[in-house]
Design an enzyme around this catalytic site. Sequence first.
Site, short mmCIF file in Angstrom:
data_model
loop_
_atom_site.label_atom_id
_atom_site.label_comp_id
_atom_site.label_asym_id
_atom_site.label_seq_id
_atom_site.Cartn_x
_atom_site.Cartn_y
_atom_site.Cartn_z
N SER A 25 3.95 -5.59 -0.58
CA SER A 25 2.86 -5.72 0.38
C SER A 25 2.34 -7.15 0.30
CB SER A 25 1.72 -4.74 0.04
OG SER A 25 0.55 -5.04 0.77
N TYR B 25 -4.92 -1.82 -5.96
CA TYR B 25 -3.72 -1.87 -5.13
C TYR B 25 -3.04 -3.23 -5.24
CZ TYR B 25 -0.79 -1.36 -0.96
OH TYR B 25 0.27 -1.29 -0.08
#
Length: 258
Positions: free
Chosen positions: A143, A156
């Site tokens: 990501s 995250y």
Amino acid sequence: MATAAPSAAARIAVVTGASSGIGAATARQLAEAGYRVVLTARRKDRVEALAEELTKAGHSAMAYPLDVTDRAAVDEFATAFKTVGVLVNNAGGALGADPVATGDPADWRTMYETNVIGALNMTQAMLPKLEASGDGVVVVVSSTAGHGTYEGGGGYVAAKHGSHVLAETLRLEIVGRPVRVIEIAPGMVRTDEFALTRFGGDREKAEKVYQGVAEPLTADDVAETITWAVTRPSHVNVDLLVLRPRAQASNTKVHRES
């Protein structure tokens, strides 16, 4: 989309997290590109339904319910194969958006286990099969969160940074062997479940993530990118490919229409 046909020895593609979103879209596109796809995820009904859909469309697909954080189960799964051409480490996800000061350690642990340890388990178990194919590919779906932090994203970001480092280190360690290591790092992708899961099913919070953004990326956008990278000639390695919607300049700079 023109792609190079995979060789017979490298025709099996294993996709984790294939029950929805990017994983399901990637399985569909790899199947269309000529791969025999193996669909893994914890949700048995979802992967079985997708395998049936692909089979009816004339493709080769097999469903295998699997929790990538369960090492014994992963090792058992790997025994089914002599060679594998592609491993797409897609299983992952985000939980919560609390600041570091109040974030839930259980959420952090779950994100790390799924995004990093899950990818590690699958990569270690499948690497001999990938090498045996003579032309293997490991894909790590990370990501943009793994390349730049933002407030409320600590857990995250940490997990996806781990995904990035896994791919980068593996590439160094196996250079000279017939396995490519590709990292695909998407930015804002609108799927049915990602933001909803992150906010514990709170649909209002989930919708705010995309509010005013005309065209976030779709799962198909990311899947097409993965398929393109995988199907480059075997001497071409796409080390890292970052993709964002045009409206997103960074993790913290997004154009929103009023």
